[in-house]
Scaffold this motif. Sequence first.
Motif, PDB file in Angstrom:
ATOM      1  N   VAL A  41      -1.204  -4.508 -10.075  1.00 50.03           N
ATOM      2  CA  VAL A  41      -1.264  -5.496  -8.995  1.00 50.03           C
ATOM      3  C   VAL A  41      -2.489  -6.387  -9.194  1.00 50.03           C
ATOM      4  O   VAL A  41      -2.408  -7.612  -9.091  1.00 50.03           O
ATOM      5  CB  VAL A  41      -1.297  -4.813  -7.603  1.00 50.03           C
ATOM      6  N   SER A  42      -3.617  -5.783  -9.507  1.00 46.45           N
ATOM      7  CA  SER A  42      -4.846  -6.536  -9.737  1.00 46.45           C
ATOM      8  C   SER A  42      -4.709  -7.463 -10.946  1.00 46.45           C
ATOM      9  O   SER A  42      -5.143  -8.623 -10.900  1.00 46.45           O
ATOM     10  CB  SER A  42      -6.020  -5.572  -9.937  1.00 46.45           C
TER      11      SER A  42
ATOM     12  N   ASP B 254       0.828  -1.211   0.000  1.00 42.99           N
ATOM     13  CA  ASP B 254       0.000   0.000   0.000  1.00 42.99           C
ATOM     14  C   ASP B 254       0.858   1.255   0.000  1.00 42.99           C
ATOM     15  O   ASP B 254       0.541   2.240  -0.692  1.00 42.99           O
ATOM     16  CB  ASP B 254      -0.956   0.000   1.193  1.00 42.99           C
TER      17      ASP B 254
ATOM     18  N   ASP C  99       1.603   0.283  -9.272  1.00 45.21           N
ATOM     19  CA  ASP C  99       0.282   0.639  -9.798  1.00 45.21           C
ATOM     20  C   ASP C  99      -0.722  -0.419  -9.361  1.00 45.21           C
ATOM     21  O   ASP C  99      -0.570  -1.599  -9.680  1.00 45.21           O
ATOM     22  CB  ASP C  99       0.366   0.711 -11.328  1.00 45.21           C
ATOM     23  N   ARG C 100      -1.736  -0.002  -8.610  1.00 48.87           N
ATOM     24  CA  ARG C 100      -2.712  -0.951  -8.074  1.00 48.87           C
ATOM     25  C   ARG C 100      -3.415  -1.733  -9.187  1.00 48.87           C
ATOM     26  O   ARG C 100      -3.749  -2.899  -9.018  1.00 48.87           O
ATOM     27  CB  ARG C 100      -3.738  -0.236  -7.193  1.00 48.87           C
TER      28      ARG C 100
ATOM     29  N   VAL D 116       2.201   1.762  -3.439  1.00 48.28           N
ATOM     30  CA  VAL D 116       1.139   2.294  -4.306  1.00 48.28           C
ATOM     31  C   VAL D 116       0.953   3.780  -4.038  1.00 48.28           C
ATOM     32  O   VAL D 116       0.918   4.593  -4.969  1.00 48.28           O
ATOM     33  CB  VAL D 116      -0.188   1.522  -4.095  1.00 48.28           C
TER      34      VAL D 116
END
Length: 107
Positions: A85-86, A72, A81-82, A75
């Motif tokens: 990550v997803s 976190d 970059d979230r 990020v």
Amino acid sequence: MSDKTEKFTAFGTIPDAYQSELLTIAGEECNEVAVRISKMQRFGIDEVEPGQLNTNAARLSMEIGNLQCMIDELVDEGLVDREWVSIGYHEKADKLPRFMRNTKVRS
């Protein structure tokens, strides 16, 4: 023949001191998760290491929480970059069943 005194030049943005420290701490947390996983495999899920209060499962959970905190922070700092990550999460979830040698044992 190349000149051996020629230095490599980084073309990307070099992390500043704060970002570098965040990256170092995140790397340390990754290592701590790996150690907890190793201890759990070697000594058991419910084993409590002498001098400790929590099981290997609890300690692994806490280390994963520490790592999640650092993710976190990375990020928030714009180093990770979230969305990527997803994407990585979903790619791993899709691939995992194909690469697992064992099937989940249902009790």
